[in-house]
Write an enzyme that holds these catalytic residues in place. Structure first.
Site, PDB file in Angstrom:
ATOM      1  CG  HIS A   1      -8.542  24.693  30.534  1.00  0.00           C
ATOM      2  ND1 HIS A   1      -7.372  24.680  31.277  1.00  0.00           N
ATOM      3  CD2 HIS A   1      -9.538  24.414  31.408  1.00  0.00           C
ATOM      4  CE1 HIS A   1      -7.654  24.401  32.534  1.00  0.00           C
ATOM      5  NE2 HIS A   1      -8.969  24.240  32.657  1.00  0.00           N
TER       6      HIS A   1
ATOM      7  CG  ASP B   1     -12.870  25.217  34.134  1.00  0.00           C
ATOM      8  OD1 ASP B   1     -11.849  24.649  33.708  1.00  0.00           O
ATOM      9  OD2 ASP B   1     -12.912  25.806  35.237  1.00  0.00           O
TER      10      ASP B   1
ATOM     11  CG  HIS C   1      -8.167  28.350  34.472  1.00  0.00           C
ATOM     12  ND1 HIS C   1      -9.422  28.414  33.890  1.00  0.00           N
ATOM     13  CD2 HIS C   1      -8.063  27.089  34.962  1.00  0.00           C
ATOM     14  CE1 HIS C   1     -10.036  27.265  34.044  1.00  0.00           C
ATOM     15  NE2 HIS C   1      -9.239  26.443  34.675  1.00  0.00           N
TER      16      HIS C   1
ATOM     17  NE  ARG D   1     -13.517  23.188  38.339  1.00  0.00           N
ATOM     18  CZ  ARG D   1     -13.296  22.648  37.143  1.00  0.00           C
ATOM     19  NH1 ARG D   1     -12.082  22.626  36.634  1.00  0.00           N
ATOM     20  NH2 ARG D   1     -14.283  22.105  36.466  1.00  0.00           N
TER      21      ARG D   1
HETATM   22  C1  SIN Z   1      -8.542  23.697  36.713  1.00  0.00           C
HETATM   23  O1  SIN Z   1      -8.145  23.790  35.564  1.00  0.00           O
HETATM   24  O2  SIN Z   1      -9.733  23.680  36.993  1.00  0.00           O
HETATM   25  C2  SIN Z   1      -7.547  23.598  37.848  1.00  0.00           C
HETATM   26  C3  SIN Z   1      -6.679  24.800  37.926  1.00  0.00           C
HETATM   27  C4  SIN Z   1      -5.674  24.671  39.031  1.00  0.00           C
HETATM   28  O3  SIN Z   1      -5.607  23.622  39.661  1.00  0.00           O
HETATM   29  O4  SIN Z   1      -4.942  25.627  39.261  1.00  0.00           O
END
Ligand code: SIN
Length: 291
Positions: free
Chosen positions: A106, A108, A259, A275
């Site tokens: 996806h 974000d 990612h 994050r």
């Molecule tokens: C996310 O999708 O923001 C998290 C990615 C991760 O935890 O590696």
């Protein structure tokens, strides 16, 4: 401060060396990092030992930050701009609701009309084995399509919805949590190809985790095209797989990447990440199924 920038792989990514995120960086250093980040799509910064406030201060140099209001249960209790992705159980022993965040490819916030420009993920704890994240370069994914496919998808919009994740039958995410997220995030349409506002390059903008179908087509009609694009966009030569070390930070550009957090953790071991999310320019519109 002299910065060294080294590429991480053929398809995507660079590492910047010589940065200490505990101190405010000069604007010149930020400009250099931003340029290399946008060109390489993801930027790794290793060996940092930062507080949530220092993480926020660095992230804010790249734009206004999301306060994660829609995901308020998972943000840091003292720092609304820090979203916690963790496999550590909750205080009452129940499993963490973010233990499977991001397991499907996806970009974000593509399921909103203000998708994120960037995300900066900082590793606090990682198991010795696993807990990896994969990234893919959506500029390359677009540029390597045939001219016929580029022409076909250029005018198309696709529907992005959090609801899609609920169809992942292998997921152990709490259905009540998923429903609450869907309620505050109704489906939106996004262009299937987006022009990057800083580089002018075109990027493919569909993802297996969030894109349900092509607007104006049935799901069945859409699937042939979408399944091809999903598989094409994660060809190994466009991707980079990161095995985290505590103190690593990766900032990714959501306008040119996707990612995926891998489910490759050995049971009983833990992964704990912080994050921040840099808000982006408006894109897309609320989806009107009748239209
Ligand atoms: C996310 O999708 O923001 C998290 C990615 C991760 O935890 O590696």
């Amino acid at each position: 401060m002299s910065l060294t920038i080294k590429r991480l792989s053929y398809g995507i990514g660079a590492e910047v060396q010589g940065v200490d995120l505990r101190r405010p960086l000069a604007q010149e250093a930020i400009d250099q990092i931003r340029k290399a980040w946008v060109e390489n799509c993801i930027m790794l910064i290793r060996d940092q030992d930062i507080t949530p406030q220092q993480h926020i201060d660095f992230s804010s140099r790249f734009g206004a930050l999301d306060d994660h209001a829609a995901l308020f249960k998972y943000r840091h209790p003292e720092f609304a701009q820090i979203f916690i992705v963790t496999t550590r159980p909750n205080a009452d022993g129940t499993p963490s609701s973010t233990r499977e965040t991001g397991v499907n490819w996806h970009s974000d916030l593509s399921y909103t009309t203000r998708p994120a420009t960037g995300s900066l993920l900082y590793c606090v704890e990682i198991p010795e084995i696993g807990g990896d994240t994969r990234f893919t370069n959506m500029f390359l994914a677009y540029e390597t399509l045939s001219e016929g496919m580029k022409k076909l998808i250029a005018p198309l919009q696709a529907v992005h919805s959090y609801a899609w994740a609920i169809h992942d039958t292998t997921s152990t995410r709490d259905p009540a949590v998923m429903k609450a997220l869907i309620d505050v995030n109704p489906p939106v349409t996004q262009p299937m190809v987006r022009r990057h506002p800083e580089t002018g390059r075109l990027a493919l903008y569909v993802s297996e985790g969030i894109t349900t179908h092509i607007a104006g087509m049935t799901r069945e009609e859409s699937q042939g095209i979408l399944q091809y694009l999903f598989a094409h966009s994660v060809r190994p030569e466009f991707t980079y797989r990161h095995h985290w070390r505590p103190g690593d930070m990766i900032m990714w550009d959501n306008r040119s990447t996707m990612h995926q957090a891998l489910r490759d953790r050995v049971p009983g071991t833990h992964r704990h990440m912080h994050r921040t999310t840099v808000l982006g320019e408006p894109s897309g519109a609320l989806y009107d199924a009748a239209a």
